[in-house]
Design a protein around this motif. Structure first.
Motif, PDB file in Angstrom:
ATOM      1  N   ASN A 185      82.820 -47.484 -37.003  1.00  0.00           N
ATOM      2  CA  ASN A 185      82.347 -47.134 -36.081  1.00  0.00           C
ATOM      3  C   ASN A 185      82.991 -45.878 -35.208  1.00  0.00           C
ATOM      4  O   ASN A 185      81.980 -45.196 -34.596  1.00  0.00           O
ATOM      5  N   ARG A 259      75.580 -49.322 -31.201  1.00  0.00           N
ATOM      6  CA  ARG A 259      75.833 -50.146 -32.161  1.00  0.00           C
ATOM      7  C   ARG A 259      75.408 -51.663 -31.856  1.00  0.00           C
ATOM      8  O   ARG A 259      74.899 -52.463 -32.681  1.00  0.00           O
ATOM      9  N   ARG A 260      75.703 -52.182 -30.558  1.00  0.00           N
ATOM     10  CA  ARG A 260      75.286 -53.331 -30.101  1.00  0.00           C
ATOM     11  C   ARG A 260      73.695 -53.726 -30.122  1.00  0.00           C
ATOM     12  O   ARG A 260      73.235 -54.403 -30.641  1.00  0.00           O
ATOM     13  N   TRP A 263      72.622 -54.021 -33.650  1.00  0.00           N
ATOM     14  CA  TRP A 263      72.999 -55.188 -34.459  1.00  0.00           C
ATOM     15  C   TRP A 263      71.963 -56.350 -33.613  1.00  0.00           C
ATOM     16  O   TRP A 263      71.278 -57.223 -34.458  1.00  0.00           O
ATOM     17  N   ASN A 264      71.828 -56.260 -32.189  1.00  0.00           N
ATOM     18  CA  ASN A 264      71.137 -57.255 -31.526  1.00  0.00           C
ATOM     19  C   ASN A 264      69.639 -57.095 -31.987  1.00  0.00           C
ATOM     20  O   ASN A 264      68.729 -58.095 -32.197  1.00  0.00           O
ATOM     21  N   TYR A 266      68.368 -56.162 -34.954  1.00  0.00           N
ATOM     22  CA  TYR A 266      68.064 -56.494 -36.331  1.00  0.00           C
ATOM     23  C   TYR A 266      68.219 -58.218 -36.085  1.00  0.00           C
ATOM     24  O   TYR A 266      67.330 -58.990 -36.703  1.00  0.00           O
ATOM     25  N   HIS A 267      69.125 -58.641 -35.315  1.00  0.00           N
ATOM     26  CA  HIS A 267      69.310 -60.192 -35.295  1.00  0.00           C
ATOM     27  C   HIS A 267      67.989 -61.000 -34.814  1.00  0.00           C
ATOM     28  O   HIS A 267      67.458 -61.808 -35.033  1.00  0.00           O
ATOM     29  N   TYR A 292      80.710 -54.868 -33.777  1.00  0.00           N
ATOM     30  CA  TYR A 292      79.224 -54.444 -34.257  1.00  0.00           C
ATOM     31  C   TYR A 292      79.408 -53.263 -35.401  1.00  0.00           C
ATOM     32  O   TYR A 292      78.988 -52.149 -35.004  1.00  0.00           O
ATOM     33  N   PHE A 295      75.731 -55.082 -40.227  1.00  0.00           N
ATOM     34  CA  PHE A 295      74.824 -56.120 -40.451  1.00  0.00           C
ATOM     35  C   PHE A 295      74.576 -56.439 -41.657  1.00  0.00           C
ATOM     36  O   PHE A 295      74.028 -56.058 -42.500  1.00  0.00           O
ATOM     37  N   ARG A 354      73.970 -55.732 -47.438  1.00  0.00           N
ATOM     38  CA  ARG A 354      74.127 -55.056 -45.967  1.00  0.00           C
ATOM     39  C   ARG A 354      72.802 -54.146 -45.805  1.00  0.00           C
ATOM     40  O   ARG A 354      72.594 -53.287 -46.739  1.00  0.00           O
ATOM     41  N   PHE A 357      72.924 -49.109 -41.255  1.00  0.00           N
ATOM     42  CA  PHE A 357      73.587 -49.476 -39.925  1.00  0.00           C
ATOM     43  C   PHE A 357      74.255 -48.172 -39.473  1.00  0.00           C
ATOM     44  O   PHE A 357      75.304 -47.806 -40.057  1.00  0.00           O
ATOM     45  N   GLN A 366      64.261 -48.569 -37.798  1.00  0.00           N
ATOM     46  CA  GLN A 366      65.088 -50.128 -37.952  1.00  0.00           C
ATOM     47  C   GLN A 366      63.862 -50.839 -38.036  1.00  0.00           C
ATOM     48  O   GLN A 366      63.725 -51.778 -38.744  1.00  0.00           O
TER      49      GLN A 366
END
Ligand SMILES: Cc1ncc(COP(=O)(O)O)c(C=O)c1O
Length: 386
Positions: A185, A259-260, A263-264, A266-267, A292, A295, A354, A357, A366
């Motif tokens: 990070n 990064r948050r 990540w969110n 993708y989720h 974060y 992923f 992975r 990211f 993305q």
């Protein structure tokens, strides 16, 4: 081969060039200059720990930990089998024998319920890895360690600023190690830090980091010349690297927020797709705040993973697997205290993938990744037996 969407791309956070120019103008390009001191102060203040020392890598910070704990051929060190080689190699370098712990199938962190059975009178340390920036179950780990008089070292390479029950990872073991490699990070290309939570280690850590000399006492005016006093090596990064790193640290909020969001996103976009295709997405325990860092996904089988990597490659997207089990590796067996069984590690390492990211991954790129994933044909392949 270059990809339209790489797995990782180092990202500038703001003042990197300006600070590097200042470090050159300062006339102090070697280690422990003004930028290194500012990085130390930043991490000590943010984490609330007694001492942080920048190192040339997380690998070297782990080697310092092994030296500080006086690990030797009489000792055993417990490490997860599912980790990077440095977590284990640093202790094998001192002659210690490795005992491999299997991981939990939800967080992929060391399975704390196995620890008691792995401890022997020779156990010197337990090294935990907060995989993918998600904290290990630290309370039971610290309790087992305390009961047996064993030290805990946190390999916090992935997890700077993650929290377990409100406490930062990297502040709970007697020592912890950070990585600032380009995939992390916060980065300076290659770099790391030793976090010293137990002040008794500070003076010796300074010696070890300065080639085994008492040079830092000399700089403090406590001795009139410096000399060789202990084992050590050259673990100080240049102040130019610290200048780059400080610029990244100062953008902490922005970096973590970007990064948050990645990540969110993708989720959220993959949740239903994963559910209907027997793909598992990362699990974050309720009492943890993650860092974060990455992923990952667990595919139904090794065959699915390989063919999904090829499918994404055909769309010019680089996705990658991760660790191969240490307990089955050539060196892992050679430096083991005894053969180990780690079935969860073996299973997970074959199915984990992975996704790209990095801080500046655009929404557009993305979306290309998630759209490509959804085009993948699952049905043609067989599922794993279990
Ligand atoms: C868990 C873990 N520990 C240690 C390291 C080594 O870090 P470095 O490249 O800074 O030596 C890595 C590398 O990615 C890692 O994943």
């Amino acid at each position: 081969m270059s990809y339209r969407i790489p797995f990782n791309r180092p990202c500038l956070a703001g003042n990197e060039y300006k600070y590097i120019a200042a470090a050159i103008a300062n006339g102090h390009a070697s280690g422990d200059g003004p930028f290194t001191r500012r990085c130390h102060e930043f991490l000590e203040k943010e984490l609330g720990v007694p001492r942080v020392l920048l190192t040339t890598s997380c690998t070297h910070a782990l080697e310092m930990a092994a030296l500080l704990l006086d690990c030797g051929p009489e000792d055993e060190v417990i490490v997860p089998s599912f980790t990077f080689v440095s977590t284990a190699n640093a202790f094998a370098l001192r002659g210690a024998r490795l005992v491999y712990a299997d991981i939990r199938s939800d967080t992929l962190n060391l399975d704390e319920s196995l620890l008691e059975s792995l401890i022997t009178p020779r156990t010197k340390a337990i090294v935990v890895v907060h995989y993918a920036g998600v904290p290990c179950e630290m309370d039971p780990i610290l309790a087992v360690a305390a009961r047996h008089g064993v030290r805990v070292v946190e390999d916090n390479a992935h997890a700077l600023f993650s929290r377990y029950k409100g406490r930062y990872t990297g502040t709970m073991g007697c020592l912890a190690t950070q990585s600032f490699h380009e995939t992390k990070n916060f980065t300076c290309g290659e770099g790391g830090a030793l976090v010293i939570n137990d002040a008794e280690f500070v003076e010796r850590a300074l010696v070890i980091r300065e080639k085994g000399t008492n040079r830092s006492r000399f700089f403090r005016g406590e001795v009139d010349k410096y000399t060789w006093v202990d084992l050590g090596s050259s673990y100080l990064p240049s102040d130019l690297l610290a200048a780059f790193l400080l610029a990244q640290f100062e953008a902490r909020e922005m970096v973590q927020e970007k990064r948050r969001l990645v990540w969110n996103r993708y989720h959220e976009s993959l949740d239903d797709w994963a559910e209907s295709n027997d793909v598992k997405l990362p699990v974050i325990p309720a009492d943890c705040e993650q860092a974060y860092h990455m992923f990952y996904m667990l595919l139904p089988s090794a065959e699915h993973r390989e063919s999904l990597i090829s499918h994404l490659k055909s769309e010019s997207i680089l996705s990658v697997f991760h660790y191969t089990p240490l307990h089955l590796s050539e060196a892992g067996k050679k430096f083991a205290a005894h053969p180990s069984r780690c079935p969860v590690t073996e299973d997970i390492s074959e199915r984990l993938l992975r996704l790209p990211f990095y801080n500046d991954l655009s929404e557009n790129d993305q979306d290309r990744v998630t759209t490509a994933l959804m085009k993948f044909r699952f049905r043609a392949l067989s599922r794993r037996a279990s």
